[in-house]
Write a protein that holds these residues in place. Structure first.
Motif, PDB file in Angstrom:
ATOM      1  N   MET A  99       0.843  -1.187   0.000  1.00  0.00           N
ATOM      2  CA  MET A  99       0.000   0.000   0.000  1.00  0.00           C
ATOM      3  C   MET A  99       0.885   1.245   0.000  1.00  0.00           C
ATOM      4  SD  MET A  99      -3.089  -1.337   0.359  1.00  0.00           S
ATOM      5  CE  MET A  99      -4.262  -0.253   1.126  1.00  0.00           C
ATOM      6  N   LEU A 100       0.371   2.317  -0.609  1.00  0.00           N
ATOM      7  CA  LEU A 100       1.048   3.607  -0.564  1.00  0.00           C
ATOM      8  C   LEU A 100       0.127   4.623   0.093  1.00  0.00           C
ATOM      9  CD1 LEU A 100       2.532   4.003  -4.179  1.00  0.00           C
ATOM     10  CD2 LEU A 100       3.666   3.144  -2.129  1.00  0.00           C
ATOM     11  N   SER A 101       0.708   5.526   0.855  1.00  0.00           N
ATOM     12  CA  SER A 101      -0.068   6.667   1.347  1.00  0.00           C
ATOM     13  C   SER A 101      -0.454   7.499   0.133  1.00  0.00           C
ATOM     14  CB  SER A 101       0.764   7.501   2.317  1.00  0.00           C
ATOM     15  OG  SER A 101       1.823   8.145   1.609  1.00  0.00           O
ATOM     16  N   GLN A 102      -1.417   8.377   0.306  1.00  0.00           N
ATOM     17  CA  GLN A 102      -1.806   9.232  -0.815  1.00  0.00           C
ATOM     18  C   GLN A 102      -0.635  10.091  -1.278  1.00  0.00           C
ATOM     19  OE1 GLN A 102      -5.414  11.405   0.088  1.00  0.00           O
ATOM     20  NE2 GLN A 102      -6.672   9.668  -0.508  1.00  0.00           N
TER      21      GLN A 102
ATOM     22  N   LEU B 277       1.060   9.949  -5.105  1.00  0.00           N
ATOM     23  CA  LEU B 277       1.303  11.058  -6.042  1.00  0.00           C
ATOM     24  C   LEU B 277       2.767  11.122  -6.456  1.00  0.00           C
ATOM     25  CD1 LEU B 277      -0.952  13.917  -4.626  1.00  0.00           C
ATOM     26  CD2 LEU B 277      -1.318  12.541  -6.684  1.00  0.00           C
ATOM     27  N   HIS B 278       3.683  10.902  -5.501  1.00  0.00           N
ATOM     28  CA  HIS B 278       5.110  10.878  -5.852  1.00  0.00           C
ATOM     29  C   HIS B 278       5.376   9.772  -6.874  1.00  0.00           C
ATOM     30  CE1 HIS B 278       6.463  13.908  -3.093  1.00  0.00           C
ATOM     31  NE2 HIS B 278       6.099  13.232  -2.017  1.00  0.00           N
ATOM     32  N   CYS B 279       4.759   8.633  -6.672  1.00  0.00           N
ATOM     33  CA  CYS B 279       4.956   7.492  -7.571  1.00  0.00           C
ATOM     34  C   CYS B 279       4.403   7.800  -8.962  1.00  0.00           C
ATOM     35  CB  CYS B 279       4.287   6.259  -6.960  1.00  0.00           C
ATOM     36  SG  CYS B 279       4.750   4.701  -7.716  1.00  0.00           S
ATOM     37  N   LEU B 280       3.213   8.396  -9.022  1.00  0.00           N
ATOM     38  CA  LEU B 280       2.652   8.787 -10.322  1.00  0.00           C
ATOM     39  C   LEU B 280       3.601   9.734 -11.044  1.00  0.00           C
ATOM     40  CD1 LEU B 280      -1.111   9.412  -9.443  1.00  0.00           C
ATOM     41  CD2 LEU B 280      -0.194   7.553 -10.854  1.00  0.00           C
TER      42      LEU B 280
ATOM     43  N   ALA C 255      -4.786  16.192  -9.125  1.00  0.00           N
ATOM     44  CA  ALA C 255      -4.328  15.317  -8.047  1.00  0.00           C
ATOM     45  C   ALA C 255      -5.424  15.143  -7.002  1.00  0.00           C
ATOM     46  CB  ALA C 255      -3.062  15.878  -7.410  1.00  0.00           C
ATOM     47  N   ASP C 256      -6.103  16.235  -6.654  1.00  0.00           N
ATOM     48  CA  ASP C 256      -7.200  16.149  -5.692  1.00  0.00           C
ATOM     49  C   ASP C 256      -8.293  15.219  -6.199  1.00  0.00           C
ATOM     50  OD1 ASP C 256      -5.857  17.909  -4.020  1.00  0.00           O
ATOM     51  OD2 ASP C 256      -7.068  19.660  -4.610  1.00  0.00           O
TER      52      ASP C 256
ATOM     53  N   ALA D 243      -7.411   6.150   1.908  1.00  0.00           N
ATOM     54  CA  ALA D 243      -6.236   6.748   2.555  1.00  0.00           C
ATOM     55  C   ALA D 243      -4.955   6.057   2.105  1.00  0.00           C
ATOM     56  CB  ALA D 243      -6.374   6.683   4.071  1.00  0.00           C
ATOM     57  N   GLU D 244      -5.082   4.802   1.732  1.00  0.00           N
ATOM     58  CA  GLU D 244      -3.948   4.054   1.200  1.00  0.00           C
ATOM     59  C   GLU D 244      -4.334   3.472  -0.151  1.00  0.00           C
ATOM     60  OE1 GLU D 244      -1.278   2.610   4.832  1.00  0.00           O
ATOM     61  OE2 GLU D 244      -3.060   1.362   4.530  1.00  0.00           O
ATOM     62  N   VAL D 245      -3.351   3.351  -1.022  1.00  0.00           N
ATOM     63  CA  VAL D 245      -3.584   2.953  -2.405  1.00  0.00           C
ATOM     64  C   VAL D 245      -2.891   1.635  -2.681  1.00  0.00           C
ATOM     65  CG1 VAL D 245      -3.310   3.674  -4.812  1.00  0.00           C
ATOM     66  CG2 VAL D 245      -3.693   5.391  -3.032  1.00  0.00           C
TER      67      VAL D 245
END
Length: 164
Positions: A27-30, A34-37, A49-50, A58-60
């Motif tokens: 899982m990634l935090s939000q 965004l950093h990963c994208l 982004a919003d 909350a986690e992706v």
């Protein structure tokens, strides 16, 4: 920074996701999402982004990340960015004064905090309050290709102040 290259290989997307999944939870935090994208070449505006974040929890998960990447590029094109920068080149000199660029970055559009703008200038090699930067040089820095391998990703993340 902006990237002209969208990583099109699902294996690269998975590797990037795993790089940002520091705790190996799947899982990634939000914020990390965004950093990963962005590391994979996406360039969402704050509004975009919003919107993207409103569609996830909350986690992706990896699957949610892959699904977003499969939607294609988000954000302005390189051509759009070049035109925007050239619009502020009032002398048609092909360059922007550091103080003018600082003013644009800290007051227009998606505003950067002063420390973020200063960090960008350090990365660009513009120290102090004077100097000019060639628009083409700025474009080359802002649109550098997404890292091709993990070592390049680590180096780029470190240069941008992203903790790995």
């Amino acid at each position: 920074f902006f990237s002209t290259t969208i990583m099109a290989d699902e294996n690269a997307w998975r590797a990037c996701f795993n790089m940002f999944d520091y705790q190996k939870t799947g899982m990634l935090s939000q914020e990390d999402y965004l950093h990963c994208l962005r590391a994979c070449g996406q360039r969402p505006s704050q509004k975009e982004a919003d919107c993207i974040l409103s569609l996830v929890g909350a986690e992706v998960t990896m699957d949610e990340f892959i699904a977003q990447m499969q939607k294609g590029n988000v954000g302005p094109s390189e051509h759009d960015l070049l035109q925007a920068l050239q619009a502020f080149d009032h002398k048609d000199s092909g360059s922007l004064a550091r103080n003018e660029l600082y003013g644009l970055l800290t007051s227009m559009g998606e505003v950067l905090e002063p420390q973020e703008a200063n960090r960008l200038f350090e990365h660009l090699g513009l120290t102090g309050s004077e100097g000019e930067i060639e628009i083409r040089d700025l474009m080359a820095k802002l649109t550098q290709p997404a890292p091709k391998n993990f070592r390049d990703m680590e180096k780029t993340a470190a240069e941008l102040g992203i903790k790995m």
